[in-house]
Design a protein around this motif. Structure first.
Motif, PDB file in Angstrom:
ATOM      1  N   ILE A   1       0.855  -1.185   0.000  1.00  0.00           N
ATOM      2  CA  ILE A   1       0.000   0.000   0.000  1.00  0.00           C
ATOM      3  C   ILE A   1       0.891   1.235   0.000  1.00  0.00           C
ATOM      4  O   ILE A   1       2.054   1.179   0.410  1.00  0.00           O
ATOM      5  CB  ILE A   1      -0.967   0.015   1.209  1.00  0.00           C
ATOM      6  N   TYR A   2       0.344   2.315  -0.479  1.00  0.00           N
ATOM      7  CA  TYR A   2       1.068   3.579  -0.516  1.00  0.00           C
ATOM      8  C   TYR A   2       0.348   4.555   0.403  1.00  0.00           C
ATOM      9  O   TYR A   2      -0.869   4.702   0.334  1.00  0.00           O
ATOM     10  CB  TYR A   2       1.099   4.135  -1.943  1.00  0.00           C
ATOM     11  N   VAL A   3       1.131   5.201   1.281  1.00  0.00           N
ATOM     12  CA  VAL A   3       0.554   6.160   2.221  1.00  0.00           C
ATOM     13  C   VAL A   3       1.236   7.504   2.060  1.00  0.00           C
ATOM     14  O   VAL A   3       2.434   7.588   1.763  1.00  0.00           O
ATOM     15  CB  VAL A   3       0.678   5.670   3.691  1.00  0.00           C
ATOM     16  N   LYS A   4       0.447   8.556   2.245  1.00  0.00           N
ATOM     17  CA  LYS A   4       0.994   9.900   2.164  1.00  0.00           C
ATOM     18  C   LYS A   4       1.585  10.263   3.515  1.00  0.00           C
ATOM     19  O   LYS A   4       0.980  10.025   4.559  1.00  0.00           O
ATOM     20  CB  LYS A   4      -0.089  10.893   1.760  1.00  0.00           C
ATOM     21  N   VAL A   5       2.754  10.845   3.498  1.00  0.00           N
ATOM     22  CA  VAL A   5       3.453  11.234   4.722  1.00  0.00           C
ATOM     23  C   VAL A   5       3.076  12.677   5.055  1.00  0.00           C
ATOM     24  O   VAL A   5       3.073  13.547   4.183  1.00  0.00           O
ATOM     25  CB  VAL A   5       4.983  11.113   4.530  1.00  0.00           C
TER      26      VAL A   5
END
Length: 187
Positions: free
Chosen positions: A148-152
Protein backbone atom coordinates in the motif's frame (compact mmCIF):
# COMPACT_ATOMS: atom_id res chain seq x y z
CA UNK A 1 2.17 11.01 -9.59
CA UNK A 2 5.42 9.28 -8.78
CA UNK A 3 5.36 6.90 -5.85
CA UNK A 4 9.04 7.57 -5.35
CA UNK A 5 8.05 11.07 -4.28
CA UNK A 6 9.09 12.02 -0.73
CA UNK A 7 5.44 12.57 0.19
CA UNK A 8 4.62 8.85 -0.13
CA UNK A 9 5.85 5.64 1.43
CA UNK A 10 5.42 2.04 0.29
CA UNK A 11 4.21 -0.18 3.11
CA UNK A 12 4.16 -3.96 2.75
CA UNK A 13 1.60 -5.57 5.03
CA UNK A 14 -0.54 -8.68 5.47
CA UNK A 15 -4.11 -8.16 4.32
CA UNK A 16 -7.17 -10.11 3.18
CA UNK A 17 -6.56 -10.81 -0.52
CA UNK A 18 -9.53 -13.07 -1.18
CA UNK A 19 -12.92 -14.07 0.25
CA UNK A 20 -15.41 -16.82 -0.48
CA UNK A 21 -18.48 -18.58 0.88
CA UNK A 22 -19.88 -22.08 0.30
CA UNK A 23 -23.13 -23.72 1.40
CA UNK A 24 -23.40 -27.49 0.91
CA UNK A 25 -26.18 -30.03 1.33
CA UNK A 26 -25.25 -33.69 1.10
CA UNK A 27 -27.15 -36.96 1.53
CA UNK A 28 -25.33 -39.84 3.22
CA UNK A 29 -26.43 -43.47 3.33
CA UNK A 30 -25.94 -45.26 6.64
CA UNK A 31 -26.00 -49.08 6.84
CA UNK A 32 -27.35 -50.22 10.21
CA UNK A 33 -26.81 -53.72 11.65
CA UNK A 34 -30.54 -54.44 11.71
CA UNK A 35 -33.47 -53.59 9.49
CA UNK A 36 -34.82 -50.30 10.94
CA UNK A 37 -38.46 -49.96 11.97
CA UNK A 38 -38.36 -46.24 12.81
CA UNK A 39 -35.91 -43.37 13.33
CA UNK A 40 -35.78 -42.12 16.92
CA UNK A 41 -33.10 -39.45 16.52
CA UNK A 42 -30.17 -38.25 14.45
CA UNK A 43 -27.31 -35.91 15.31
CA UNK A 44 -23.97 -34.83 13.84
CA UNK A 45 -20.92 -34.45 16.12
CA UNK A 46 -17.09 -34.28 16.12
CA UNK A 47 -16.67 -31.92 13.16
CA UNK A 48 -13.03 -31.41 12.16
CA UNK A 49 -11.70 -29.55 9.09
CA UNK A 50 -8.72 -27.77 7.55
CA UNK A 51 -8.39 -25.46 4.57
CA UNK A 52 -5.74 -24.64 1.98
CA UNK A 53 -5.50 -22.51 -1.15
CA UNK A 54 -5.21 -24.80 -4.18
CA UNK A 55 -5.40 -22.29 -7.07
CA UNK A 56 -5.69 -18.58 -7.80
CA UNK A 57 -9.41 -18.61 -7.12
CA UNK A 58 -10.21 -21.72 -5.06
CA UNK A 59 -9.82 -22.89 -1.46
CA UNK A 60 -10.17 -26.56 -0.58
CA UNK A 61 -11.71 -27.60 2.75
CA UNK A 62 -11.20 -31.20 3.86
CA UNK A 63 -13.20 -32.34 6.85
CA UNK A 64 -15.03 -35.07 8.67
CA UNK A 65 -17.86 -35.58 11.13
CA UNK A 66 -19.72 -38.41 12.82
CA UNK A 67 -23.38 -39.12 12.10
CA UNK A 68 -25.22 -40.89 14.91
CA UNK A 69 -28.64 -42.40 14.20
CA UNK A 70 -30.80 -43.84 16.95
CA UNK A 71 -33.30 -46.24 15.46
CA UNK A 72 -35.67 -49.03 16.49
CA UNK A 73 -35.79 -52.48 14.92
CA UNK A 74 -37.54 -55.83 15.35
CA UNK A 75 -40.98 -54.21 15.04
CA UNK A 76 -40.07 -51.37 17.41
CA UNK A 77 -39.13 -53.71 20.28
CA UNK A 78 -35.37 -52.91 20.39
CA UNK A 79 -33.19 -49.87 19.75
CA UNK A 80 -29.63 -49.22 18.68
CA UNK A 81 -27.38 -46.31 17.74
CA UNK A 82 -25.34 -46.60 14.57
CA UNK A 83 -22.36 -44.24 14.07
CA UNK A 84 -20.66 -43.55 10.79
CA UNK A 85 -17.65 -41.31 10.12
CA UNK A 86 -18.17 -39.11 7.04
CA UNK A 87 -15.33 -37.37 5.17
CA UNK A 88 -15.86 -34.56 2.68
CA UNK A 89 -14.01 -32.16 0.41
CA UNK A 90 -15.56 -28.76 -0.38
CA UNK A 91 -14.17 -26.41 -3.02
CA UNK A 92 -14.84 -22.77 -2.13
CA UNK A 93 -14.59 -20.32 -5.04
CA UNK A 94 -13.15 -16.92 -4.15
CA UNK A 95 -15.74 -14.32 -5.09
CA UNK A 96 -13.49 -11.43 -4.01
CA UNK A 97 -9.85 -11.43 -5.17
CA UNK A 98 -7.14 -8.80 -4.86
CA UNK A 99 -4.76 -9.07 -7.81
CA UNK A 100 -2.17 -6.91 -6.01
CA UNK A 101 -0.93 -9.61 -3.62
CA UNK A 102 2.81 -10.20 -3.60
CA UNK A 103 4.39 -13.66 -3.56
CA UNK A 104 2.94 -17.08 -2.83
CA UNK A 105 2.92 -17.08 1.00
CA UNK A 106 -0.79 -17.23 1.85
CA UNK A 107 -2.65 -18.06 5.05
CA UNK A 108 -6.17 -19.42 4.76
CA UNK A 109 -8.74 -18.82 7.48
CA UNK A 110 -11.91 -20.90 7.26
CA UNK A 111 -14.81 -20.26 9.63
CA UNK A 112 -17.93 -22.36 9.99
CA UNK A 113 -21.10 -20.35 9.44
CA UNK A 114 -23.31 -23.44 9.82
CA UNK A 115 -21.95 -26.50 11.61
CA UNK A 116 -22.92 -29.75 9.90
CA UNK A 117 -26.40 -30.68 11.11
CA UNK A 118 -29.12 -33.10 10.14
CA UNK A 119 -31.95 -31.73 8.00
CA UNK A 120 -33.76 -35.02 7.48
CA UNK A 121 -33.24 -38.65 8.44
CA UNK A 122 -35.36 -41.37 6.82
CA UNK A 123 -35.46 -45.08 6.15
CA UNK A 124 -34.79 -46.00 2.53
CA UNK A 125 -37.75 -47.89 1.03
CA UNK A 126 -35.76 -50.30 -1.16
CA UNK A 127 -32.64 -51.48 0.64
CA UNK A 128 -33.50 -50.86 4.33
CA UNK A 129 -30.70 -48.35 4.82
CA UNK A 130 -30.92 -44.92 6.41
CA UNK A 131 -30.60 -41.70 4.39
CA UNK A 132 -29.32 -38.64 6.25
CA UNK A 133 -29.42 -35.17 4.67
CA UNK A 134 -26.79 -32.82 6.16
CA UNK A 135 -26.08 -29.12 5.59
CA UNK A 136 -22.92 -27.11 6.30
CA UNK A 137 -21.58 -23.67 5.37
CA UNK A 138 -18.15 -22.00 5.41
CA UNK A 139 -16.63 -18.61 4.78
CA UNK A 140 -12.96 -18.37 3.88
CA UNK A 141 -10.40 -15.58 3.80
CA UNK A 142 -7.05 -15.72 2.02
CA UNK A 143 -4.45 -13.52 3.70
CA UNK A 144 -1.28 -12.50 1.88
CA UNK A 145 1.32 -9.78 1.49
CA UNK A 146 0.30 -6.64 -0.36
CA UNK A 147 1.78 -3.21 -0.93
CA UNK A 148 0.00 0.00 0.00
CA UNK A 149 1.07 3.58 -0.52
CA UNK A 150 0.55 6.16 2.22
CA UNK A 151 0.99 9.90 2.16
CA UNK A 152 3.45 11.23 4.72
CA UNK A 153 2.39 14.28 6.76
CA UNK A 154 4.67 17.32 6.40
CA UNK A 155 6.94 18.08 9.35
CA UNK A 156 4.85 21.06 10.46
CA UNK A 157 1.98 18.64 11.20
CA UNK A 158 4.14 16.15 13.07
CA UNK A 159 3.75 16.14 16.84
CA UNK A 160 6.75 15.25 18.90
CA UNK A 161 4.98 15.14 22.24
CA UNK A 162 5.35 12.24 24.60
CA UNK A 163 3.74 11.23 27.87
CA UNK A 164 6.42 13.01 29.93
CA UNK A 165 5.00 16.38 28.85
CA UNK A 166 1.56 15.59 30.25
CA UNK A 167 0.87 16.66 33.82
CA UNK A 168 -1.06 13.99 35.70
CA UNK A 169 -0.98 15.76 39.08
CA UNK A 170 -4.33 16.63 40.69
CA UNK A 171 -4.98 20.31 41.24
CA UNK A 172 -6.47 21.73 44.43
CA UNK A 173 -9.73 22.41 42.58
CA UNK A 174 -9.96 18.76 41.54
CA UNK A 175 -9.19 17.54 45.07
CA UNK A 176 -11.93 19.65 46.67
CA UNK A 177 -14.53 17.82 44.49
CA UNK A 178 -13.49 14.38 45.78
CA UNK A 179 -16.13 12.80 48.08
CA UNK A 180 -14.27 11.14 51.01
CA UNK A 181 -17.38 9.01 51.78
CA UNK A 182 -17.46 7.50 48.32
CA UNK A 183 -16.83 3.99 49.61
CA UNK A 184 -19.35 2.53 52.06
CA UNK A 185 -18.11 1.88 55.60
CA UNK A 186 -17.73 -1.68 56.80
CA UNK A 187 -19.41 -2.41 60.09
Amino acid sequence: MSFLDKQYREVITRAVCGKGRKFTQATHTISPSHRPSSILGCWVINHLYNAKKISEDTVEINGSYDINVWYSFNDNTKTEVVTERITYCDYVPLSVKDEQCIGDDFDVVAKVVQQPNCLECSISKDDHKINVEVEREFIVQVIGDTKIYVKVAPKEYAHEEDDDEWDFELTDDELKDVNPNFFPHKD
